[in-house]
Structures are given as structure tokens and as C-alpha cells.
Motif scaffolding. Sequence first.
Motif, PDB file in Angstrom:
ATOM      1  N   LEU A  70      15.174   3.950  -7.368  1.00 25.79           N
ATOM      2  CA  LEU A  70      15.644   2.994  -8.231  1.00 25.79           C
ATOM      3  C   LEU A  70      15.146   2.827  -9.417  1.00 25.79           C
ATOM      4  O   LEU A  70      16.035   1.626  -9.807  1.00 25.79           O
ATOM      5  N   SER A  71      13.885   2.494  -9.794  1.00 29.03           N
ATOM      6  CA  SER A  71      13.204   2.124 -10.833  1.00 29.03           C
ATOM      7  C   SER A  71      13.743   3.100 -11.717  1.00 29.03           C
ATOM      8  O   SER A  71      14.441   2.718 -13.183  1.00 29.03           O
TER       9      SER A  71
ATOM     10  N   ARG B 299       3.525  -0.057  -7.913  1.00 31.69           N
ATOM     11  CA  ARG B 299       2.182  -0.114  -8.121  1.00 31.69           C
ATOM     12  C   ARG B 299       1.416  -0.811  -6.749  1.00 31.69           C
ATOM     13  O   ARG B 299       0.231   0.101  -6.468  1.00 31.69           O
ATOM     14  N   ASP B 300       1.585  -1.291  -6.434  1.00 24.06           N
ATOM     15  CA  ASP B 300       1.407  -2.694  -5.420  1.00 24.06           C
ATOM     16  C   ASP B 300       1.213  -1.782  -3.511  1.00 24.06           C
ATOM     17  O   ASP B 300       0.627  -1.829  -2.882  1.00 24.06           O
ATOM     18  N   LEU B 301       2.899  -1.383  -3.995  1.00 22.07           N
ATOM     19  CA  LEU B 301       2.098   0.228  -2.264  1.00 22.07           C
ATOM     20  C   LEU B 301       1.858   1.200  -2.505  1.00 22.07           C
ATOM     21  O   LEU B 301       0.522   1.484  -1.142  1.00 22.07           O
TER      22      LEU B 301
ATOM     23  N   ALA C  40       1.299  -0.189   4.570  1.00 18.42           N
ATOM     24  CA  ALA C  40       0.559   1.680   5.454  1.00 18.42           C
ATOM     25  C   ALA C  40       0.249   1.326   6.404  1.00 18.42           C
ATOM     26  O   ALA C  40      -0.310   2.348   7.700  1.00 18.42           O
ATOM     27  N   VAL C  41      -0.658   0.270   7.040  1.00 17.91           N
ATOM     28  CA  VAL C  41      -0.746   0.094   8.250  1.00 17.91           C
ATOM     29  C   VAL C  41      -0.020   0.385   9.317  1.00 17.91           C
ATOM     30  O   VAL C  41      -0.074   0.876  10.233  1.00 17.91           O
TER      31      VAL C  41
ATOM     32  N   ILE D  26       9.810   4.966   1.891  1.00 13.92           N
ATOM     33  CA  ILE D  26       9.718   3.870   0.920  1.00 13.92           C
ATOM     34  C   ILE D  26       9.436   3.980  -0.853  1.00 13.92           C
ATOM     35  O   ILE D  26      10.419   3.695  -1.222  1.00 13.92           O
ATOM     36  N   LEU D  27       8.545   4.494  -1.034  1.00  9.55           N
ATOM     37  CA  LEU D  27       8.020   4.752  -2.523  1.00  9.55           C
ATOM     38  C   LEU D  27       8.982   5.323  -3.089  1.00  9.55           C
ATOM     39  O   LEU D  27       9.447   5.164  -4.449  1.00  9.55           O
TER      40      LEU D  27
END
Length: 299
Positions: free
Chosen positions: A229-230, A190-192, A211-212, A222-223
Motif C-alpha cells: 500500500l505504501s 515500523r510500529d508493527l 503480534a501477540v 498484514i505488514l
Amino acid sequence: MRLIPKSTLTSFFLSTLAIFSSTRGYTILVLVIAQYLSARYILAPHRSWIDHLLDHQLFLLILASSLAIAGGYLINNFYDAEKDRINRPQQYLLNQLLKPKQQLGFYALFNVLSLLFSLLVSVRACFFFFCYIGGIWLYSHVLKKTFWASNLFAAFLAITPFFAMGLYFDNLSTWVLYHASYLFLIILIRDLVKDLQNFKGDWVRGYQTTAVVFGERITKIILTFLILLSMGTVSLLLSEKSQLGGMYYYFLFCLPALLGIISILWVAQSQKMYLWLHNGLKLLILAGVASIVLLRYPI
């Protein structure tokens, strides 16, 4: 004849609303519910609701964590004001009803109260929350602008109150760690996604988010890895069917839901679509909190 002038009532209402918004009162309420449900059905299921509700030390720990997190949101808003003006203009205007000096005042008050309440539990608990409060400040002031640490540290801070409860109940079993790992990964994801959503403001203010630094495509890769993985963690939880009870169906639902999130992620291009993803992950977390109670129902 009015005993209290209308302007005073309006000012009080707006100030209260600003404090509630700045401290994410709704999020803290969900956290309190999640902590009590976790205590009752995951960490100490042998104890009754009465035992948990009358446990004044548990109450003080939950109160201390809520105050520390409320203070964390305030200091985060203080440092992120200029970025929020770009990314979340409506939220920014509401938060600015609370002046910067007032934000810092409430931040100090909440932290002092958190330490005092935890001290009533034990010196060790007070030291734990002292470190936790320090970690929140370090994240808001320094680490949030560092791409390699900000997301991981934010997710770790989010699950720390549950870690404190695990220590209190002396229960950090493998099964408990499976739950913690799932929550950690979903919060990290969620943070990503939030980084993608807030790309413009982060770039303008010089925040070195994932992201930057890496760009949209690498962040999505990555997400995707983290979501897979989750799903692996979910599979481990599903293998403990006898312990999950009715919550088994929540984790069963998570598998196609997470696959759907991957699909939407790769077609998302606008801030609005990233907001939908962000809200979808919030709903997944809320559904998880609500489904904890299903642990009591065997299947």
C-alpha cells in the motif's frame, strides 16, 4: 579547589542524559528539522527561510509540539517500565536514572509549557494541543494494550504535529496528503515491526499487540499488505514528478527498498533481525526528511 563537587557534576550529567534518553531528544531534534523543512518546501514554499525562521507563531507551534511529544515519551516510559526491562534492558537502566516521581514531574511540566506556548498562538491552538496531549495519555495508559487501536493511533499521533502545521498554513492539498499518507504508512509499518521485535516482553506483560494476538505469520501478512500500500502511495507521488523536484529520486529509491524490506521480513526469525528491519525503516524516514530540501531543485 572545586567550586562544585565532582559527585554533583556526575549526578547532573547522568540526570541530563536520562532526561535526553527518556524524551528521545534525538528524535525530537529530527522532528523539529522535519517541521521546518516541511514548512519551507511543502506547506509554504512561497515564503523564504527568513520568513519562516522569524515567524514567532510557527516557532511556538513547533516548540509546543516538541514539548508535548517529550512529555509523551516520559509517560510512555513510566507505563512501559516493566516491559522495557525485558525488551530493552540497557535502555531501561538508563531511563531509570530518572525516578518515577521525577518522570511524572517533568511530564506535567512539559505539558503545561506546551499548552502555555500554544495559547500564545491562539485559543484554538491551545485546544488542539490539549486534545493532542490527552490523546498521547490515552494511548500510553489504555490503547497501547489494545491490538486493534494501538498501532493505528500511534502512527496518527506521530503525524499530528504536521497536521497542525498544515492547518496553520491552511494547506491540506492532495499533494500534501500524499506525503502525509506515505509517512503514516511507514510509521505504522515500523510500529508493527517493533511489535514483532518486542514480542517476548509484550506477551509477558499481557499487552494485546498485533503480534501477540495474531502471531508472527499473520502479522507478516498484514505488514506485506501495508508495504505494498505504501508503494502505491509512492507511485502516486512519483506521478507528480514536476512538483517533487530532486526528491523524485528518493521516492524512486523507496520502491526497491520497500521490496527488500518485504524479502527480509519473511526470512526474519530473531529479535536481532527485526531490530535491523526497524532501524532500516528509521533510516528510510531520516533519508526522507533529509531529501525534503531536494524539492527546491527541478529535474
